[in-house]
Design an enzyme around this catalytic site. Structure first.
Site, mmCIF file in Angstrom:
data_model
loop_
_atom_site.group_PDB
_atom_site.id
_atom_site.type_symbol
_atom_site.label_atom_id
_atom_site.label_comp_id
_atom_site.label_asym_id
_atom_site.label_seq_id
_atom_site.Cartn_x
_atom_site.Cartn_y
_atom_site.Cartn_z
ATOM 1 N N LYS A 175 0.859 -1.188 0.000
ATOM 2 C CA LYS A 175 0.000 0.000 0.000
ATOM 3 C C LYS A 175 0.899 1.243 0.000
ATOM 4 O O LYS A 175 1.563 1.551 0.980
ATOM 5 C CB LYS A 175 -0.904 0.040 1.237
ATOM 6 C CG LYS A 175 -1.904 1.200 1.129
ATOM 7 C CD LYS A 175 -2.161 1.851 2.463
ATOM 8 C CE LYS A 175 -1.959 3.311 2.612
ATOM 9 N NZ LYS A 175 -2.052 4.250 1.556
ATOM 10 N N GLU A 250 9.787 2.035 10.645
ATOM 11 C CA GLU A 250 10.831 3.062 10.573
ATOM 12 C C GLU A 250 10.124 4.402 10.459
ATOM 13 O O GLU A 250 9.270 4.591 9.594
ATOM 14 C CB GLU A 250 11.766 2.803 9.395
ATOM 15 C CG GLU A 250 12.631 1.563 9.594
ATOM 16 C CD GLU A 250 13.484 1.588 10.855
ATOM 17 O OE1 GLU A 250 13.897 2.674 11.284
ATOM 18 O OE2 GLU A 250 13.716 0.508 11.439
ATOM 19 N N CYS A 284 13.391 11.755 5.967
ATOM 20 C CA CYS A 284 13.418 11.342 7.378
ATOM 21 C C CYS A 284 14.785 11.622 7.971
ATOM 22 O O CYS A 284 14.918 11.859 9.159
ATOM 23 C CB CYS A 284 13.082 9.870 7.499
ATOM 24 S SG CYS A 284 14.117 8.831 6.466
ATOM 25 N N GLU A 384 9.707 17.013 14.702
ATOM 26 C CA GLU A 384 10.011 16.871 13.271
ATOM 27 C C GLU A 384 9.194 17.898 12.480
ATOM 28 O O GLU A 384 7.971 17.935 12.591
ATOM 29 C CB GLU A 384 9.666 15.463 12.795
ATOM 30 C CG GLU A 384 10.088 15.229 11.348
ATOM 31 C CD GLU A 384 9.782 13.829 10.841
ATOM 32 O OE1 GLU A 384 8.639 13.372 11.015
ATOM 33 O OE2 GLU A 384 10.692 13.201 10.261
#
Ligand code: NAP
Length: 483
Positions: A175, A250, A284, A384
């Site tokens: 997906k 992750e 990331c 973040e």
């Protein structure tokens, strides 16, 4: 002109059960619809899992080098379509053609690498404690695995999950993220072209909760490999482990680069600037904190401001340094963090605004942004941001630099720029991050070594890439053979 794309289930391109679809727009020009995809739901996801389960025994029984030949042909098919894939990636995700081309090449290299690996899947022979006895280990597939991937590396991440999963003999449901599904769809077309049997890879588009949820919960799924935000990944891990599925998530990062007085400052500026503003800061592993020794702080800030202001921003298909954000909501997220930085008392040195004017008005363009006078406890130094926003923090020595680097909930990638090799070694020892680098930007990975985070960046169960990729997607059986 936009194209309509189906799901790929049991070797057929099909519509969602509901017939519903959704469109993806070009982030450089939101009026341009790039493609239309299936808005799938749980019945589509469940059908994909059933197809993968049905194909499992035969795929697992296919000799590994034969699986490898299919992976190699996939790499060749990707290579043949490299320009088309690169353009698809840029027009859906926004990164520049140079960045997108590099990412497509990475996917090609990953398929080549795991194709080779199928000739050497490992296994060990050990000395047995009796005569006429053999003691050895062998690798076996887990079964059927769900792969859930983010939009920011929309072909590299599907590739680094798919290739080892297939090499190890698993069947798959993938997906992709809804913001940029096109390039992974074309990867699935390459697998089909390469002769992958029906049902071995199934591909279902649709929203995270409607498709990702069922793929995480389904009782016939043996493992879930997820990459994305820490908020969603934490939920995925909790759900998937309820019935003891193997899980790997992750997730986010808040990656620091430490700059010491011995560093060549021009080099330090390049390392931080390319790590912070490359791929529009949407990595990331992007550098979002420069932790700079007070002796070189002012000079570094002047240098990084020049770097940010020199970047040419525009449609990624033009000759520019930085493309747009992927969606309006990601752009809004970045602008909110600019406000938060200002409210918390940081100094906005450059950037901070949405770009406007003829070539920008229809896209999600933002200026590369540098904040100075950032305290380590401010939100822009802790959370973040996922955009081209750099927080510069002053420290007085190496120990303080490492303490600040570690004082966040994340631990993905970290680097130091120094001319002192002992300091470099010590940084690798002390920093709490899954990837530690000396004199290199926080972004950029080699595909044959493990990748993954510490702390809130990862479930820290298994690493990805290299041999670690195969470890996640296989079980080790120990054989005791008396003869
Ligand atoms: P995200 O919002 O967490 O989405 C990731 C994937 O999960 C998408 O396919 C999403 O589908 C799906 N999803 C959403 N809700 C779900 C649910 N309830 N159950 C199952 N799946 C669900 O992340 P993103 O915005 O795509 O990506 C950016 C994030 O990824 C950043 O935090 C970045 O740091 C992280 N990232 C980490 C790494 C790494 O290796 N550590 C690499 C790249 C990116 P929809 O798209 O349909 O919502």
């Amino acid at each position: 002109m936009s194209t309509d794309y189906g799901n790929y289930i049991d070797g057929d391109w099909t519509e969602s059960a509901s017939g519903d679809t959704f469109t993806v727009h070009n982030p450089a020009n939101k009026n341009e619809i790039v493609a239309t995809y299936q808005q799938s739901a749980s019945d589509d996801a469940n059908r994909a899992v059933e197809a993968a389960v049905a194909a499992q025994d035969e795929w697992a029984a296919t000799p590994a080098p034969e699986r490898g030949r299919i992976l190699k042909r996939t790499a060749d098919a990707l290579d043949a379509r490299k320009d088309e894939l690169t353009e698809t990636l840029t027009t859906e995700e926004g990164k520049t053609l140079a960045e997108a081309g590099g990412e497509v090449q990475r996917a090609i290299d990953i398929f080549d690498y795991y194709a080779e690996k199928t000739r050497d899947l490992g296994g060990t022979m050990k000395a047995a404690s009796a005569a006429n006895k053999q003691l050895y280990t062998k690798r076996e597939p887990l079964g059927t695995v769900s792969l859930i991937t983010p939009w920011n590396y929309p072909i590299a991440i599907p590739a680094w999950k798919l290739a080892p999963a297939l090499a190890a003999g698993n069947t798959v449901v993938l997906k992709p993220a809804s913001a940029a599904p096109g390039v992974s769809l074309k990867l699935v077309k390459c697998l089909e072209e390469a002769g992958l049997p029906a049902g071995v890879v199934n591909y279902v588009t649709g929203s995270g909760s409607d498709v990702g949820g069922p793929l995480t919960e389904h009782g016939a799924v043996d493992a879930v490999s997820f990459t994305g935000s820490t908020a969603i990944g934490t939920m995925v891990a909790q759900t998937a482990t309820e019935d003891l599925k193997r899980v790997q998530c992750e997730m986010g990062g808040k990656n620091p680069t430490v700059v010491m007085p011995s560093a060549d400052l021009d080099e330090a500026v390049d390392i931080v600037g390319s790590g912070a503003f490359g791929v529009t800061g949407q990595a990331c592993t992007a550098c979002s904190r420069a932790i700079v020794h007070e002796d070189v702080y002012d000079e570094f800030v002047a240098g990084i401001v020049d770097y940010a202001e020199s970047l040419e921003i525009g449609d990624g298909t033009a000759d520019v340094d930085m493309g747009p954000h992927v969606t309006g909501s990601e752009l809004e997220g970045t602008l909110e963090y600019v406000d938060i930085g200002l409210e918390d008392g940081a100094t906005l040195e450059t950037g901070g605004d949405r770009l406007t004017g003829a070539e920008y008005d229809d896209g999600y363009f933002v200026e590369p942004t540098v904040f100075s006078d950032v305290r380590a406890d401010m939100r822009i130094a802790q959370e973040e941001v996922f955009g081209p926003v750099l927080a510069v923090i002053s420290v007085s020595d190496f120990e303080e630099a490492v303490a600040v680097a570690n004082d966040v909930e994340f631990g993905l990638s970290a680097s130091i720029v120094t001319d002192d090799l002992s300091e470099g070694h010590q940084f690798i020892e002390d920093v709490e991050a899954g990837v530690a680098k000396v004199n290199e930007k926080t972004t950029g990975l080699e595909l044959h070594v493990p990748f993954g985070g510490y702390k809130g960046s990862s479930t820290n169960t298994y690493r990805e890439q290299g041999d670690a990729g195969l470890d996640f997607f296989s079980s080790i059986k120990t054989a005791y053979l008396n003869y």
